[in-house]
Structures are given as C-alpha cells and as structure tokens.
Design a protein around this motif. Structure first.
Motif, mmCIF file in Angstrom:
data_model
loop_
_atom_site.group_PDB
_atom_site.id
_atom_site.type_symbol
_atom_site.label_atom_id
_atom_site.label_comp_id
_atom_site.label_asym_id
_atom_site.label_seq_id
_atom_site.Cartn_x
_atom_site.Cartn_y
_atom_site.Cartn_z
ATOM 1 N N VAL A 24 -4.021 -39.791 -50.020
ATOM 2 C CA VAL A 24 -2.649 -39.303 -50.195
ATOM 3 C C VAL A 24 -1.694 -40.428 -49.801
ATOM 4 O O VAL A 24 -1.766 -40.949 -48.680
ATOM 5 C CB VAL A 24 -2.364 -38.086 -49.279
ATOM 6 C CG1 VAL A 24 -0.924 -37.621 -49.449
ATOM 7 C CG2 VAL A 24 -3.332 -36.959 -49.553
ATOM 8 N N LYS A 25 -0.811 -40.788 -50.727
ATOM 9 C CA LYS A 25 0.191 -41.803 -50.396
ATOM 10 C C LYS A 25 1.382 -41.112 -49.745
ATOM 11 O O LYS A 25 2.059 -40.298 -50.386
ATOM 12 C CB LYS A 25 0.631 -42.542 -51.666
ATOM 13 C CG LYS A 25 1.575 -43.707 -51.415
ATOM 14 C CD LYS A 25 1.819 -44.451 -52.726
ATOM 15 C CE LYS A 25 2.578 -45.740 -52.598
ATOM 16 N NZ LYS A 25 3.884 -45.719 -52.032
ATOM 17 N N ALA A 26 1.598 -41.375 -48.468
ATOM 18 C CA ALA A 26 2.731 -40.746 -47.770
ATOM 19 C C ALA A 26 3.090 -41.575 -46.546
ATOM 20 O O ALA A 26 2.301 -42.395 -46.065
ATOM 21 C CB ALA A 26 2.362 -39.322 -47.350
ATOM 22 N N ASP A 27 4.287 -41.307 -46.047
ATOM 23 C CA ASP A 27 4.810 -42.016 -44.873
ATOM 24 C C ASP A 27 4.657 -41.093 -43.654
ATOM 25 O O ASP A 27 5.100 -39.936 -43.702
ATOM 26 C CB ASP A 27 6.297 -42.318 -45.138
ATOM 27 C CG ASP A 27 6.934 -43.174 -44.055
ATOM 28 O OD1 ASP A 27 6.436 -43.175 -42.914
ATOM 29 O OD2 ASP A 27 7.937 -43.834 -44.380
ATOM 30 N N ILE A 28 4.056 -41.589 -42.581
ATOM 31 C CA ILE A 28 3.886 -40.728 -41.395
ATOM 32 C C ILE A 28 5.230 -40.300 -40.791
ATOM 33 O O ILE A 28 5.285 -39.356 -40.018
ATOM 34 C CB ILE A 28 3.003 -41.374 -40.298
ATOM 35 C CG1 ILE A 28 3.517 -42.763 -39.896
ATOM 36 C CG2 ILE A 28 1.540 -41.418 -40.713
ATOM 37 C CD1 ILE A 28 2.882 -43.306 -38.626
ATOM 38 N N CYS A 29 6.295 -41.002 -41.151
ATOM 39 C CA CYS A 29 7.616 -40.624 -40.615
ATOM 40 C C CYS A 29 8.235 -39.453 -41.390
ATOM 41 O O CYS A 29 9.247 -38.892 -40.954
ATOM 42 C CB CYS A 29 8.575 -41.813 -40.688
ATOM 43 S SG CYS A 29 7.984 -43.241 -39.786
ATOM 44 N N ASP A 30 7.649 -39.109 -42.527
ATOM 45 C CA ASP A 30 8.193 -38.043 -43.376
ATOM 46 C C ASP A 30 7.653 -36.701 -42.874
ATOM 47 O O ASP A 30 6.640 -36.179 -43.370
ATOM 48 C CB ASP A 30 7.788 -38.339 -44.825
ATOM 49 C CG ASP A 30 8.303 -37.301 -45.795
ATOM 50 O OD1 ASP A 30 8.867 -36.273 -45.351
ATOM 51 O OD2 ASP A 30 8.113 -37.507 -47.009
ATOM 52 N N TYR A 31 8.342 -36.140 -41.902
ATOM 53 C CA TYR A 31 7.844 -34.949 -41.180
ATOM 54 C C TYR A 31 7.543 -33.773 -42.105
ATOM 55 O O TYR A 31 6.487 -33.135 -41.983
ATOM 56 C CB TYR A 31 8.869 -34.560 -40.105
ATOM 57 C CG TYR A 31 8.500 -33.309 -39.355
ATOM 58 C CD1 TYR A 31 7.381 -33.290 -38.520
ATOM 59 C CD2 TYR A 31 9.261 -32.136 -39.474
ATOM 60 C CE1 TYR A 31 7.025 -32.141 -37.821
ATOM 61 C CE2 TYR A 31 8.907 -30.992 -38.781
ATOM 62 C CZ TYR A 31 7.796 -30.994 -37.963
ATOM 63 O OH TYR A 31 7.434 -29.863 -37.290
ATOM 64 N N ASP A 32 8.425 -33.496 -43.059
ATOM 65 C CA ASP A 32 8.204 -32.331 -43.940
ATOM 66 C C ASP A 32 6.926 -32.491 -44.770
ATOM 67 O O ASP A 32 6.138 -31.549 -44.903
ATOM 68 C CB ASP A 32 9.401 -32.126 -44.880
ATOM 69 C CG ASP A 32 10.630 -31.693 -44.094
ATOM 70 O OD1 ASP A 32 10.455 -31.237 -42.939
ATOM 71 O OD2 ASP A 32 11.754 -31.851 -44.613
ATOM 72 N N THR A 33 6.738 -33.708 -45.299
ATOM 73 C CA THR A 33 5.526 -33.959 -46.093
ATOM 74 C C THR A 33 4.282 -33.835 -45.216
ATOM 75 O O THR A 33 3.264 -33.264 -45.630
ATOM 76 C CB THR A 33 5.601 -35.368 -46.748
ATOM 77 O OG1 THR A 33 6.735 -35.384 -47.593
ATOM 78 C CG2 THR A 33 4.364 -35.696 -47.543
ATOM 79 N N ILE A 34 4.348 -34.340 -44.010
ATOM 80 C CA ILE A 34 3.174 -34.287 -43.108
ATOM 81 C C ILE A 34 2.851 -32.818 -42.793
ATOM 82 O O ILE A 34 1.682 -32.412 -42.811
ATOM 83 C CB ILE A 34 3.437 -35.073 -41.789
ATOM 84 C CG1 ILE A 34 3.802 -36.530 -42.092
ATOM 85 C CG2 ILE A 34 2.231 -34.999 -40.857
ATOM 86 C CD1 ILE A 34 2.750 -37.332 -42.766
ATOM 87 N N CYS A 35 3.890 -32.020 -42.519
ATOM 88 C CA CYS A 35 3.660 -30.583 -42.250
ATOM 89 C C CYS A 35 2.987 -29.924 -43.439
ATOM 90 O O CYS A 35 2.037 -29.142 -43.285
ATOM 91 C CB CYS A 35 4.987 -29.872 -41.974
ATOM 92 S SG CYS A 35 5.651 -30.267 -40.357
#
Ligand code: NAD
Ligand code: DAU
Length: 351
Positions: A57-68
């Motif tokens: 999964v390509k995502a930024d750990i700082c992107d809280y909503d996506t991580i949730c």
C-alpha cells in the motif's frame, strides 16, 4: 496474529524484514505500507511481490485518516514500524522533514492503532524500530551502550528518533498499549540506498570517483549484517517482553578509515585490480556537523534472554555485500542516475 502491518518495507531494512515474514509465515498477511520517498524502492521486493500473503500500500504514515482506514480494512493485529527518514546528513539540511515523518508519523500510527484496538490488547503488538544514535556518542575508552544508557541525541535525525521512542513508551505507560522498542547499530548489506557509507563507496570505487571521508576518518561504528537484524526483529516481535527495550548490535566496531580500506581491498579484488589500486580515491573532506565519535552496542541482553546472535562474520558479510552491489549494477544505476545524481552533486559539490 495474522495481519501484520510493516511500515517502510520498501526501504533497506524494511525490505529484508518483509521478505523474511512473507516467506517464513505463509499464514500471516503482510501489509507493507510505504510512501516510496527517494529511499523507497519496490525493486527491493521484486522476488516476493506476487506472494499471495503480501500486499503493498502506497501511503504516508503522517496521513492519519488513511492509516485509520487501513487498520480497519486489514484488521491489523501487529505493527512493525520502520518507516522513517534515516540519513543523518539530510537531517542536518532539512530537520523539519525528520520531525514530520519520524515524530508525527509515529504518533499518527500509534493513535490509529490505539483507536482500532480500542483497549483490546490481547494478541496485539506495536514494535518500533529505533537506532543506537539516540544514546549519543561514546569516547574511545568508554564501554558500550546498554538498554539503560541515558538518551543524549545530537543530530536532528537522532533527536527525532529519540522523540518517537518516547512516544511509543508513553503509549504503553499511559494507555497500556503492548509496545516494544529496539535500538540497533549500523546495518550493511544488499538494497541499502547509496547515500550511506558502504554502498556509496562501493559504487564510487567501481566508477573511479572520489571517496569522501569525513574529518580524519577516525569515527567508529558497530556494523551488523542486515539479515541478522531482520532475524532479531522476527525473534523479538514474537518473543520479546512487552514494554521492554532490546539493543541489537554486532560487537563489530570499525574505525571508518579501516573499514574503507577493507571495502577498497574487497572491491579491487573482485574487480581484478591489483591490491591497493583504489586507495588513491580516498579524499578527506570537511567533517559532518556534530559528528558522533563512536557507537558501540552491548546486545548481550538479547542473547541471554532470547538467544539471538549475529550469524555472519564481518569478513564474510562484507565480501557478500560487495559482490551483491557489483552483481546488481542495474539496481544501482536506476537509483544513482537522474534526480539523485543532481541531488548528490548539490549535496557534496562533486560529480
Ligand atoms: P531507509 O531510508 O532505507 O528506508 C526508509 C523507508 O521508509 C523508505 O522505503 C521510505 O520510502 C519509507 N518512508 C519514509 N517516509 C515515509 C512516510 N512518511 N510514510 C511512509 N513511508 C515512509 O531506512 P533504513 O535504513 O531501512 O531504516 C529503517 C528503520 O530502521 C528506520 O526507522 C531507521 O531509523 C532504523 N535504523 C536504521 C539503521 C541503519 O543502519 N540503516 C540502524 C538502526 C535503525
Ligand atoms: O547507528 C545506526 C545508524 O546508522 C542509523 O540509525 C542510520 O539510519 C544510518 O544511516 C546509520 O547512520 P550513520 O550516520 O552512522 O551512517 P552513514 O552510512 O551515513 O555513515 C557511516 C560513517 O561514515 C559515519 O561516521 C559518517 C561517515 N561517512 C559517511 C558518508 C556517507 C563518511 O566518512 N563519508 C560519507 O560519504
């Protein structure tokens, strides 16, 4: 535990951890979350990308909503957190990026795990991968860093890692989250981004480029083969004590200039050059600001409690590593040409 989130799995150490878990534990679903910054490279995982128990999964750990949302979508049971900005020289130039990713990103992951697990800690684990640099610097006649050495970070990188370690421990102490922190020494081996000493110098020797030695080359680092670090992470993730800290190191200290001479000797040997040919490339340059003199890890707690020891002697590990970089020139060329070439020139003032 079934659904394991590994962050930073497209980076150097993370790719070795992902490979180990995907191949060793077919019953686990490994979700590799990575932003693919300049240091992330999916070519590091080519051999396992089609395994049925692996998802990228390509995502930024700082992107809280996506991580949730990802915690929910994959019903994550365990986290092995490696994603970070990891290069000290970059942290000196751009400390904000380090605070953002290493501190705020770690906090976003912790908070997302807390919300998803909602106090049901049974079978859950948040394992944070940290560095020996948080302990500061040793003198030549000091002994080793142990798990009780006081934190004393000097670079923006180590300050950001120290801060993230504190947040992880705070989530255990405040909310009861089952956390573990490990602090490891310098890793070496395949797939390391060539801004770090060993792959940079192997590549520069191959191209006859200068080898920029900071200061007098007297600083000491303790080197561990990356696969041994991944093995330690596996053992600690499964058997480590909750809320505990383990140091991981190779009992393998090298003064930079001595290590550089070993690299030169090995590359020259494998390229068929007469011994010492590339020593002329050694170029002493201005020292790194705040350059820590010596790191040395005492990993005897890990050996005594969990039975882990490095499996590889340094002489074997360094030859294996040099051979890997020489055999994988295409991997290296794909990274060192284009954008990175421009960055390297601007950073070091040399081609
Ligand atoms: P690396 O720089 O090779 O890889 C870092 C990975 O994290 C990359 O794939 C990158 O794309 C990803 N990443 C960066 N920012 C991100 C973000 N905001 N969101 C999601 N992904 C992001 O680093 P490494 O050398 O493999 O180090 C991995 C971890 O181990 C780091 O936490 C580092 O502090 C720690 N560590 C490294 C060493 C070492 O010698 N390399 C030693 C001890 C500890
Ligand atoms: O100790 C663990 C740490 O090891 C990790 O937490 C970091 O993520 C990782 O990057 C590494 O940090 P170092 O700063 O020790 O690694 P680096 O490869 O950048 O440098 C190793 C030593 O070599 C250090 O004393 C600086 C020196 N050096 C480095 C470079 C890139 C040079 O002399 N010339 C160079 O061009």
């Amino acid at each position: 535990m079934k659904n394991i989130l590994i962050t930073g799995g497209a980076g150097f150490i993370g790719s070795h951890v992902v490979r180990l878990f995907v191949t060793k534990y077919p019953d686990y679903h490994i979700i590799n979350l990575d932003k693919l910054t300049y240091a992330g490279n999916l070519a590091n995982l080519k051999d396992i990308e089609n395994y049925p128990n692996y998802t990228f999964v390509k995502a930024d750990i700082c992107d809280y909503d996506t991580i949730c949302e990802l915690f929910k979508r994959y019903d994550i049971d365990g986290v092995i957190h490696l994603a970070a900005e990891s290069h000290v020289d970059r942290s000196i130039k751009d400390p904000f990026t380090f605070a953002r990713t290493n501190v705020m990103g770690t906090l976003a992951l912790l908070q997302a795990a807390k919300m998803h697990w909602n106090g049901q800690w049974e079978g859950k684990r948040f394992y944070h991968i940290s560095t020996d640099e948080v302990y500061g610097a040793l003198d030549f006649d000091d002994t080793f860093f142990t798990e009780t050495t006081k934190y004393d970070p000097h670079s923006p990188y180590s300050a950001s890692k120290a801060s993230s370690d504190h947040f992880v421990r705070a989530f255990h102490d405040t909310y009861g989250m089952p956390t573990i922190v490990t602090n490891c020494s310098n890793n070496y081996g395949p797939y390391q981004f060539p801004e770090k000493l060993i792959p940079l110098f192997i590549n520069n020797i191959r191209h006859g480029k200068p080898l920029p030695v900071y200061g007098k080359g007297e600083n000491v680092r303790d080197w561990l083969y990356v696969v041994d670090h991944a093995r330690a992470i596996d053992i600690i993730f499964h058997n480590g004590k909750i809320a505990d800290t383990y140091n991981i190191g190779g009992f393998n200290e090298w003064k930079n200039i001595d290590l550089i001479k070993v690299i030169i000797k090995t590359v020259d040997k494998l390229l068929g050059n007469p011994e010492g040919t590339s020593e002329r490339l050694i170029t002493y340059v201005t020292d790194r600001a705040g350059h820590d003199l010596r790191y040395a890890i005492d990993s005897s707690k890990l050996k005594n409690e969990l039975g882990w020891e490095p499996s590889l002697q340094f002489e074997e590990g360094i030859e294996k590593t040099v051979r890997w970089y020489l055999d994988n020139q295409e991997w290296m060329d794909n990274i060192t040409t284009g954008e990175y070439e421009k960055y390297y020139e601007s950073m070091y003032g040399v081609k």
